[in-house]
Design a protein around this motif. Structure first.
Motif, PDB file in Angstrom:
ATOM      1  N   GLY A 157      -2.073   1.370  -1.027  1.00  0.00           N
ATOM      2  CA  GLY A 157      -1.690   0.033  -1.467  1.00  0.00           C
ATOM      3  C   GLY A 157      -1.519  -0.923  -0.298  1.00  0.00           C
ATOM      4  N   MET A 158      -0.733  -1.946  -0.535  1.00  0.00           N
ATOM      5  CA  MET A 158      -0.512  -2.983   0.466  1.00  0.00           C
ATOM      6  C   MET A 158       0.470  -2.507   1.539  1.00  0.00           C
ATOM      7  SD  MET A 158      -2.407  -5.513  -0.414  1.00  0.00           S
ATOM      8  CE  MET A 158      -1.728  -6.800   0.605  1.00  0.00           C
ATOM      9  N   SER A 159       0.137  -2.815   2.768  1.00  0.00           N
ATOM     10  CA  SER A 159       1.025  -2.490   3.881  1.00  0.00           C
ATOM     11  C   SER A 159       2.106  -3.558   3.996  1.00  0.00           C
ATOM     12  CB  SER A 159       0.244  -2.430   5.188  1.00  0.00           C
ATOM     13  OG  SER A 159      -0.705  -1.394   5.143  1.00  0.00           O
ATOM     14  N   ALA A 160       3.283  -3.128   4.383  1.00  0.00           N
ATOM     15  CA  ALA A 160       4.383  -4.068   4.592  1.00  0.00           C
ATOM     16  C   ALA A 160       4.196  -4.792   5.917  1.00  0.00           C
ATOM     17  CB  ALA A 160       5.713  -3.322   4.590  1.00  0.00           C
ATOM     18  N   GLU A 161       4.634  -6.036   5.988  1.00  0.00           N
ATOM     19  CA  GLU A 161       4.554  -6.784   7.241  1.00  0.00           C
ATOM     20  C   GLU A 161       5.725  -6.464   8.160  1.00  0.00           C
ATOM     21  OE1 GLU A 161       3.698 -10.913   6.975  1.00  0.00           O
ATOM     22  OE2 GLU A 161       2.229 -10.619   5.386  1.00  0.00           O
ATOM     23  N   ALA A 162       6.843  -6.038   7.557  1.00  0.00           N
ATOM     24  CA  ALA A 162       8.025  -5.672   8.338  1.00  0.00           C
ATOM     25  C   ALA A 162       8.463  -4.265   7.928  1.00  0.00           C
ATOM     26  CB  ALA A 162       9.154  -6.663   8.098  1.00  0.00           C
ATOM     27  N   CYS A 163       9.015  -3.540   8.879  1.00  0.00           N
ATOM     28  CA  CYS A 163       9.479  -2.174   8.652  1.00  0.00           C
ATOM     29  C   CYS A 163      10.611  -2.168   7.628  1.00  0.00           C
ATOM     30  CB  CYS A 163       9.962  -1.575   9.971  1.00  0.00           C
ATOM     31  SG  CYS A 163      10.627   0.090   9.826  1.00  0.00           S
ATOM     32  N   GLU A 164      10.548  -1.236   6.673  1.00  0.00           N
ATOM     33  CA  GLU A 164      11.590  -1.121   5.654  1.00  0.00           C
ATOM     34  C   GLU A 164      12.919  -0.646   6.224  1.00  0.00           C
ATOM     35  OE1 GLU A 164      10.163   1.377   2.526  1.00  0.00           O
ATOM     36  OE2 GLU A 164       9.034  -0.251   1.596  1.00  0.00           O
ATOM     37  N   GLU A 165      12.876   0.086   7.337  1.00  0.00           N
ATOM     38  CA  GLU A 165      14.092   0.627   7.928  1.00  0.00           C
ATOM     39  C   GLU A 165      14.788  -0.359   8.866  1.00  0.00           C
ATOM     40  OE1 GLU A 165      15.750   3.649   7.515  1.00  0.00           O
ATOM     41  OE2 GLU A 165      14.425   3.854   5.789  1.00  0.00           O
ATOM     42  N   CYS A 166      14.041  -0.847   9.857  1.00  0.00           N
ATOM     43  CA  CYS A 166      14.670  -1.662  10.901  1.00  0.00           C
ATOM     44  C   CYS A 166      14.349  -3.154  10.796  1.00  0.00           C
ATOM     45  CB  CYS A 166      14.280  -1.152  12.281  1.00  0.00           C
ATOM     46  SG  CYS A 166      12.536  -1.362  12.677  1.00  0.00           S
ATOM     47  N   GLY A 167      13.345  -3.515   9.997  1.00  0.00           N
ATOM     48  CA  GLY A 167      13.003  -4.913   9.813  1.00  0.00           C
ATOM     49  C   GLY A 167      12.084  -5.497  10.880  1.00  0.00           C
ATOM     50  N   LYS A 168      11.704  -4.702  11.886  1.00  0.00           N
ATOM     51  CA  LYS A 168      10.801  -5.204  12.925  1.00  0.00           C
ATOM     52  C   LYS A 168       9.395  -5.386  12.343  1.00  0.00           C
ATOM     53  CE  LYS A 168      13.164  -3.058  16.815  1.00  0.00           C
ATOM     54  NZ  LYS A 168      13.069  -2.040  17.864  1.00  0.00           N
ATOM     55  N   LYS A 169       8.643  -6.304  12.920  1.00  0.00           N
ATOM     56  CA  LYS A 169       7.291  -6.586  12.467  1.00  0.00           C
ATOM     57  C   LYS A 169       6.379  -5.392  12.764  1.00  0.00           C
ATOM     58  CE  LYS A 169       3.684  -9.942  12.502  1.00  0.00           C
ATOM     59  NZ  LYS A 169       2.610 -10.390  13.207  1.00  0.00           N
ATOM     60  N   ILE A 170       5.573  -5.005  11.778  1.00  0.00           N
ATOM     61  CA  ILE A 170       4.602  -3.927  11.956  1.00  0.00           C
ATOM     62  C   ILE A 170       3.322  -4.565  12.493  1.00  0.00           C
ATOM     63  CG2 ILE A 170       3.231  -2.148  10.807  1.00  0.00           C
ATOM     64  CD1 ILE A 170       5.493  -1.965   8.716  1.00  0.00           C
ATOM     65  N   PRO A 171       2.795  -4.073  13.613  1.00  0.00           N
ATOM     66  CA  PRO A 171       1.591  -4.667  14.198  1.00  0.00           C
ATOM     67  C   PRO A 171       0.412  -4.661  13.213  1.00  0.00           C
ATOM     68  CG  PRO A 171       2.588  -3.110  15.722  1.00  0.00           C
ATOM     69  CD  PRO A 171       3.304  -2.961  14.415  1.00  0.00           C
ATOM     70  N   GLU A 172      -0.398  -5.702  13.278  1.00  0.00           N
ATOM     71  CA  GLU A 172      -1.552  -5.849  12.386  1.00  0.00           C
ATOM     72  C   GLU A 172      -2.497  -4.655  12.484  1.00  0.00           C
ATOM     73  OE1 GLU A 172      -3.983  -7.389   9.505  1.00  0.00           O
ATOM     74  OE2 GLU A 172      -2.019  -8.136  10.101  1.00  0.00           O
ATOM     75  N   ALA A 173      -2.722  -4.157  13.696  1.00  0.00           N
ATOM     76  CA  ALA A 173      -3.628  -3.015  13.881  1.00  0.00           C
ATOM     77  C   ALA A 173      -3.121  -1.793  13.115  1.00  0.00           C
ATOM     78  CB  ALA A 173      -3.766  -2.697  15.365  1.00  0.00           C
ATOM     79  N   ARG A 174      -1.819  -1.568  13.121  1.00  0.00           N
ATOM     80  CA  ARG A 174      -1.246  -0.421  12.386  1.00  0.00           C
ATOM     81  C   ARG A 174      -1.404  -0.635  10.891  1.00  0.00           C
ATOM     82  NH1 ARG A 174       1.962   3.955  12.402  1.00  0.00           N
ATOM     83  NH2 ARG A 174       3.694   4.121  10.937  1.00  0.00           N
ATOM     84  N   ARG A 175      -1.184  -1.843  10.422  1.00  0.00           N
ATOM     85  CA  ARG A 175      -1.301  -2.126   8.990  1.00  0.00           C
ATOM     86  C   ARG A 175      -2.732  -1.947   8.508  1.00  0.00           C
ATOM     87  NH1 ARG A 175       0.664  -7.621   7.789  1.00  0.00           N
ATOM     88  NH2 ARG A 175       0.347  -8.079   9.970  1.00  0.00           N
ATOM     89  N   GLN A 176      -3.704  -2.269   9.342  1.00  0.00           N
ATOM     90  CA  GLN A 176      -5.099  -2.091   8.955  1.00  0.00           C
ATOM     91  C   GLN A 176      -5.527  -0.632   9.046  1.00  0.00           C
ATOM     92  OE1 GLN A 176      -7.506  -4.764  11.264  1.00  0.00           O
ATOM     93  NE2 GLN A 176      -6.759  -6.578  10.167  1.00  0.00           N
ATOM     94  N   ALA A 177      -4.998   0.086  10.025  1.00  0.00           N
ATOM     95  CA  ALA A 177      -5.393   1.477  10.237  1.00  0.00           C
ATOM     96  C   ALA A 177      -4.822   2.412   9.179  1.00  0.00           C
ATOM     97  CB  ALA A 177      -4.957   1.940  11.623  1.00  0.00           C
ATOM     98  N   ILE A 178      -3.618   2.099   8.672  1.00  0.00           N
ATOM     99  CA  ILE A 178      -2.939   2.975   7.718  1.00  0.00           C
ATOM    100  C   ILE A 178      -2.599   2.174   6.461  1.00  0.00           C
ATOM    101  CG2 ILE A 178      -1.014   4.555   7.347  1.00  0.00           C
ATOM    102  CD1 ILE A 178      -0.761   4.677  10.428  1.00  0.00           C
ATOM    103  N   PRO A 179      -3.446   2.248   5.439  1.00  0.00           N
ATOM    104  CA  PRO A 179      -3.165   1.505   4.212  1.00  0.00           C
ATOM    105  C   PRO A 179      -1.827   1.930   3.602  1.00  0.00           C
ATOM    106  CG  PRO A 179      -5.390   2.400   4.177  1.00  0.00           C
ATOM    107  CD  PRO A 179      -4.683   2.992   5.354  1.00  0.00           C
ATOM    108  N   GLY A 180      -1.025   0.962   3.222  1.00  0.00           N
ATOM    109  CA  GLY A 180       0.251   1.254   2.576  1.00  0.00           C
ATOM    110  C   GLY A 180       1.383   1.584   3.516  1.00  0.00           C
ATOM    111  N   VAL A 181       1.199   1.368   4.811  1.00  0.00           N
ATOM    112  CA  VAL A 181       2.242   1.700   5.780  1.00  0.00           C
ATOM    113  C   VAL A 181       3.488   0.852   5.510  1.00  0.00           C
ATOM    114  CG1 VAL A 181       1.503   0.100   7.595  1.00  0.00           C
ATOM    115  CG2 VAL A 181       2.703   2.172   8.215  1.00  0.00           C
ATOM    116  N   GLN A 182       4.647   1.478   5.586  1.00  0.00           N
ATOM    117  CA  GLN A 182       5.902   0.793   5.303  1.00  0.00           C
ATOM    118  C   GLN A 182       6.887   0.841   6.463  1.00  0.00           C
ATOM    119  OE1 GLN A 182       6.270  -0.883   2.276  1.00  0.00           O
ATOM    120  NE2 GLN A 182       4.123  -0.296   2.057  1.00  0.00           N
ATOM    121  N   LEU A 183       6.598   1.672   7.470  1.00  0.00           N
ATOM    122  CA  LEU A 183       7.514   1.857   8.596  1.00  0.00           C
ATOM    123  C   LEU A 183       6.819   1.561   9.915  1.00  0.00           C
ATOM    124  CD1 LEU A 183       9.121   5.252   7.521  1.00  0.00           C
ATOM    125  CD2 LEU A 183      10.048   2.970   7.157  1.00  0.00           C
ATOM    126  N   CYS A 184       7.592   1.072  10.892  1.00  0.00           N
ATOM    127  CA  CYS A 184       7.054   0.894  12.236  1.00  0.00           C
ATOM    128  C   CYS A 184       6.877   2.269  12.878  1.00  0.00           C
ATOM    129  CB  CYS A 184       7.986   0.013  13.071  1.00  0.00           C
ATOM    130  SG  CYS A 184       9.582   0.769  13.454  1.00  0.00           S
TER     131      CYS A 184
END
Length: 88
Positions: A33-60
């Motif tokens: 599914g959709m990747s989160a823009e910010a980490c669910e745990e700490c709230g830090k921004k998840i880098p765009e490259a990580r969001r594209q590489a891992i669909p549905g990523v929710q954590l930094c």
């Protein structure tokens, strides 16, 4: 090499089935599914490259590493000891 009443290659078939089952379990554990823009745990921004590489990523990366360490249950201590301590 067959053993007992089993046919040739039966052991390899069991190994292949075990590997396929483990791969399927791992695939089911992947986020989709959709990747989160910010980490669910700490709230830090998840880098765009990580969001594209891992669909549905929710954590930094940091929070994901901590989660995997906890889930692995590895204490990080060699409880088997060295050969010298076993010989005493």
């Amino acid at each position: 090499m067959a053993g007992g009443w089993s046919r040739d290659g039966a052991v390899q078939d069991q190994i292949d089935a075990s590997v396929e089952e483990a791969v399927e379990r791992a695939r089911l554990g992947l986020a989709t599914g959709m990747s989160a823009e910010a980490c669910e745990e700490c709230g830090k921004k998840i880098p765009e490259a990580r969001r594209q590489a891992i669909p549905g990523v929710q954590l930094c990366i940091s929070c994901q590493s901590e989660l995997e360490e906890v889930e692995s249950g590895a204490p990080g201590i060699n409880r088997r000891g060295s050969k010298d301590s076993q010989l005493r």
